[in-house]
Design a protein around this motif. Sequence first.
Motif, short mmCIF file in Angstrom:
data_model
loop_
_atom_site.label_atom_id
_atom_site.label_comp_id
_atom_site.label_asym_id
_atom_site.label_seq_id
_atom_site.Cartn_x
_atom_site.Cartn_y
_atom_site.Cartn_z
N ASP A 255 -48.43 22.82 -7.98
CA ASP A 255 -47.55 22.04 -8.85
C ASP A 255 -47.80 22.26 -10.33
O ASP A 255 -47.53 21.39 -11.15
CB ASP A 255 -47.73 20.54 -8.53
CG ASP A 255 -47.20 20.17 -7.16
OD1 ASP A 255 -46.43 20.95 -6.59
OD2 ASP A 255 -47.56 19.09 -6.66
N GLU A 258 -44.53 21.79 -12.39
CA GLU A 258 -44.07 20.40 -12.36
C GLU A 258 -44.98 19.49 -13.18
O GLU A 258 -44.50 18.64 -13.95
CB GLU A 258 -44.01 19.91 -10.91
CG GLU A 258 -43.57 18.46 -10.75
CD GLU A 258 -43.60 18.01 -9.30
OE1 GLU A 258 -43.60 16.79 -9.08
OE2 GLU A 258 -43.65 18.87 -8.40
N ASP A 259 -46.29 19.68 -13.03
CA ASP A 259 -47.23 18.86 -13.80
C ASP A 259 -47.07 19.11 -15.30
O ASP A 259 -47.12 18.16 -16.10
CB ASP A 259 -48.67 19.15 -13.37
CG ASP A 259 -49.00 18.59 -12.00
OD1 ASP A 259 -48.36 17.61 -11.58
OD2 ASP A 259 -49.90 19.15 -11.33
N ARG A 261 -44.36 19.97 -16.88
CA ARG A 261 -43.14 19.29 -17.34
C ARG A 261 -43.34 17.77 -17.42
O ARG A 261 -42.64 17.09 -18.17
CB ARG A 261 -41.98 19.64 -16.40
CG ARG A 261 -41.52 21.08 -16.54
CD ARG A 261 -40.27 21.36 -15.74
NE ARG A 261 -40.50 21.34 -14.31
CZ ARG A 261 -40.93 22.39 -13.61
NH1 ARG A 261 -41.19 23.54 -14.21
NH2 ARG A 261 -41.10 22.30 -12.30
N ASN A 262 -44.28 17.25 -16.66
CA ASN A 262 -44.58 15.82 -16.71
C ASN A 262 -45.68 15.49 -17.72
O ASN A 262 -46.15 14.35 -17.76
CB ASN A 262 -45.01 15.33 -15.32
CG ASN A 262 -43.85 15.30 -14.34
OD1 ASN A 262 -42.69 15.13 -14.73
ND2 ASN A 262 -44.14 15.48 -13.05
#
Length: 373
Positions: A255, A258-259, A261-262
Amino acid sequence: MLVRELVADLVEHGGQPAGHHRFQFVKPGHLIWSHVSGSPSVAGSGLGSPRDILSPLWPLVPSRSHRNSLSGGRSRPSGGATLAGMRATSGVRHAPDTSGLREKRRAENFPVALRVLPEQLRADLVAVYSVARTVDDLGDEAEGDRVAQLEAFSSELSAAFGNGEPEDPAVRGLLPAIRAGRLTEEPFQRLVQANIQDQRVHRYPVFADLLAYCRLSADPVGRIVLDLLGVADPAAAGLSDRICTGLQLVEHWQDVGEDYRNGRIYLPQEDLAEFGVAEEELGAAHASPRLKALMRWETGRAAALLGSGADLLGYLSGWGRFAVSGFLAGGLATVDALRASGGDVLSAPVRPSRAGLLSWLGWLQVGTRRRSG
């Protein structure tokens, strides 16, 4: 009946479809496997045989001189929450075994509670998963003040373990195991603390800092499972910690984009610098050669942790051994998938195959020894 239910469980569990496998016993008690078609074999993944990956001889933190020999000018060293390594989904509270929770279980790297397990053990594992999933979702996706919501959930846990009547449906699902004396509060509270830390800490300077985070986010889940199995041996607990940390790391490496982007980066800052990877590269559509090399390195460290914890199976017997084998098999199959990606964890989702998971699960049953005495 058992085989049919096991296969149905693994088909329901999910993962990318894989080709047919041929199993071959090379000597009594040692099972290897190779793909006839589909995703790469264990040998092709860079892991070697299952016997190789399960060797505890791989160094967990190789020296910088090993790191500097990675490909792209560097070659990979020879060595190397959630239910630990759970994958993020949504911020909904979960009652045990609802349809929403079952869907989330299918998204995990490993089978959470195989249907072939005895009813009580399976119910306990589902209840624990429901709580861990809820805590993670509160920390990752809840609207509003996440710290306040996590602290409120902590109070619900304290009520449950203090003979109170919690309102949260996930916490209420733990009550049978709590009142039967099968669970203790401390590991659950560590899971809450990990998610509170996620709200405040978004970078990890060195690998040791990431391992300290995993002691909150991942290791408690293994301790909970050992409690449910009635295993109190400190050596078993240490081996469980290694497996759980390895599971957490492979989930982080799946991830990375994804991480990022978070707003979170779990790759240690010292490793990014060592490989010359800028943070902005983590948000790209494809991994750069430098990032691929880094991900191969980090995958090796996670694989080493999983392999060096495999002796835990020797402390277990019966259904408990089978359940924990499923968790470890999921981690090893995910390592295979990460290896097969060549380190490009950004271009497409990296997921373990069903056939790979089943292969590792079968091998772990016959290829690892139980302790005597």
